[in-house]
Design a protein around this motif. Structure first.
Motif, short mmCIF file in Angstrom:
data_model
loop_
_atom_site.label_atom_id
_atom_site.label_comp_id
_atom_site.label_asym_id
_atom_site.label_seq_id
_atom_site.Cartn_x
_atom_site.Cartn_y
_atom_site.Cartn_z
N UNK A 137 0.83 -1.20 0.00
CA UNK A 137 0.00 0.00 0.00
C UNK A 137 0.87 1.26 0.00
N UNK A 138 1.97 1.21 0.75
CA UNK A 138 2.89 2.34 0.76
C UNK A 138 3.47 2.58 -0.63
N UNK A 139 3.84 1.50 -1.32
CA UNK A 139 4.38 1.63 -2.67
C UNK A 139 3.35 2.29 -3.60
N UNK A 140 2.10 1.90 -3.49
CA UNK A 140 1.06 2.47 -4.34
C UNK A 140 0.89 3.96 -4.06
N UNK A 144 1.73 7.48 -6.48
CA UNK A 144 0.82 8.61 -6.68
C UNK A 144 1.39 9.92 -6.13
N UNK A 145 2.58 9.85 -5.56
CA UNK A 145 3.20 11.04 -4.99
C UNK A 145 3.66 12.03 -6.06
N UNK A 146 3.64 11.62 -7.32
CA UNK A 146 4.00 12.52 -8.41
C UNK A 146 2.77 13.21 -9.01
N UNK A 147 1.60 12.96 -8.45
CA UNK A 147 0.36 13.58 -8.91
C UNK A 147 0.27 14.99 -8.37
N UNK A 148 0.27 16.04 -9.21
CA UNK A 148 0.25 17.43 -8.73
C UNK A 148 -0.97 17.78 -7.89
N UNK A 173 8.60 14.81 -1.88
CA UNK A 173 8.70 15.55 -3.14
C UNK A 173 8.34 14.73 -4.35
N UNK A 174 8.36 13.40 -4.22
CA UNK A 174 8.01 12.55 -5.35
C UNK A 174 8.70 11.20 -5.27
N UNK A 175 8.53 10.45 -6.33
CA UNK A 175 9.01 9.06 -6.36
C UNK A 175 9.68 8.78 -7.70
N UNK A 176 10.94 8.36 -7.64
CA UNK A 176 11.66 7.91 -8.83
C UNK A 176 11.37 6.42 -8.97
N UNK A 177 10.37 6.08 -9.77
CA UNK A 177 9.89 4.71 -9.81
C UNK A 177 10.93 3.73 -10.35
N UNK A 196 15.95 8.20 -0.81
CA UNK A 196 16.15 6.96 -0.06
C UNK A 196 15.33 5.85 -0.71
N UNK A 197 15.83 4.62 -0.59
CA UNK A 197 15.08 3.49 -1.12
C UNK A 197 13.72 3.42 -0.42
N UNK A 198 12.70 3.13 -1.20
CA UNK A 198 11.33 3.10 -0.67
C UNK A 198 11.20 2.18 0.54
N UNK A 199 11.81 1.00 0.49
CA UNK A 199 11.68 0.04 1.58
C UNK A 199 12.28 0.59 2.88
N UNK A 200 13.37 1.33 2.76
CA UNK A 200 14.01 1.90 3.96
C UNK A 200 13.14 2.98 4.59
N UNK A 201 12.51 3.80 3.75
CA UNK A 201 11.62 4.83 4.29
C UNK A 201 10.39 4.18 4.92
N UNK A 202 9.87 3.15 4.27
CA UNK A 202 8.71 2.45 4.84
C UNK A 202 9.06 1.88 6.22
#
Length: 222
Positions: A137-140, A144-148, A173-177, A196-202
């Protein structure tokens, strides 16, 4: 005791408490510059790419730093509001009418729910608290974090990332997918924005805030 003397004693006591609180916050959150630099990603090419993401671009590569170690939450809301054209773009303005942090310090910080209350006070936008998220769910949400039309503020503990420190808020600020990296617009001047890697932030977000005995999470403003 004369009224003036009593008032003076109260003022001194309040100042002493606030001074002690400031020292406590600063001591708990102290992370070495070596740890800061080695724990996150600041490759110039990747940072440049991150600042060009649709949401990050609305911040104009400019973050207004928090005024003290306890006010990362209000600073995050103020920066986020500025990026979406709201009028309240300072800590004082987003705190107006909330009754919180009136001493100049957010004593022991704000919880995710308290920060949601602060944000709702001065905007007509929808403000949602997202906690107890699964990794998927966090990944999803990060996709969507790049949606203005959407803004996320993440609540996490620095200890999981930097080896020391306490709970913190900062805008996403956004997500480099392709790289699976999240761009965190850190409102603390000592850290500045980082990837930071998504998993580390999660992992840092999926922790218990001892102040509210609930998990940390995301604030969504849309």
């Amino acid at each position: 005791m004369k009224r003036s003397l009593a008032f003076g004693v109260i003022v001194i006591a309040v100042v002493a408490v606030l001074g002690g609180t400031a020292l406590l916050i600063d001591g708990q959150s102290r992370v070495s510059q070596d740890a800061i630099q080695s724990s996150v990603i600041r490759t110039p090419e990747l940072i440049d790419s991150a600042w060009k993401l649709p949401v990050a671009a609305t911040f104009n590569a400019d973050v207004t730093w928090q005024s003290n170690g306890s006010r990362c939450g209000p600073a995050s809301v103020a920066n986020t509001f500025r990026s979406i054209g709201e009028e309240e773009t300072t800590e004082a303005e987003v705190l107006a009418g909330t009754g919180k942090c009136w001493t100049g310090f957010c004593i022991i910080g704000l919880t995710l729910d308290e920060l949601a209350e602060v944000a709702r006070t001065n905007t007509k936008r929808k403000v949602s608290v997202l906690r107890d998220l699964s990794a998927d769910a966090f990944r999803e949400h990060m996709k969507r974090a790049n949606d203005p039309a959407r803004r996320y503020i993440v609540n996490f503990t620095r200890e999981k990332i930097f080896g020391a420190g306490v709970g913190h808020f900062s805008p996403v600020g956004g997500y480099l997918e392709a790289e699976d990296m999240v761009f965190v617009l850190d409102v603390n001047e000592d850290y500045k924005p980082w990837l930071i890697e998504r998993e580390s932030l999660f992992s840092a977000m999926d922790t218990i805030d001892s102040d509210g005995d609930k998990k940390r999470g995301l604030l969504l403003i849309e």
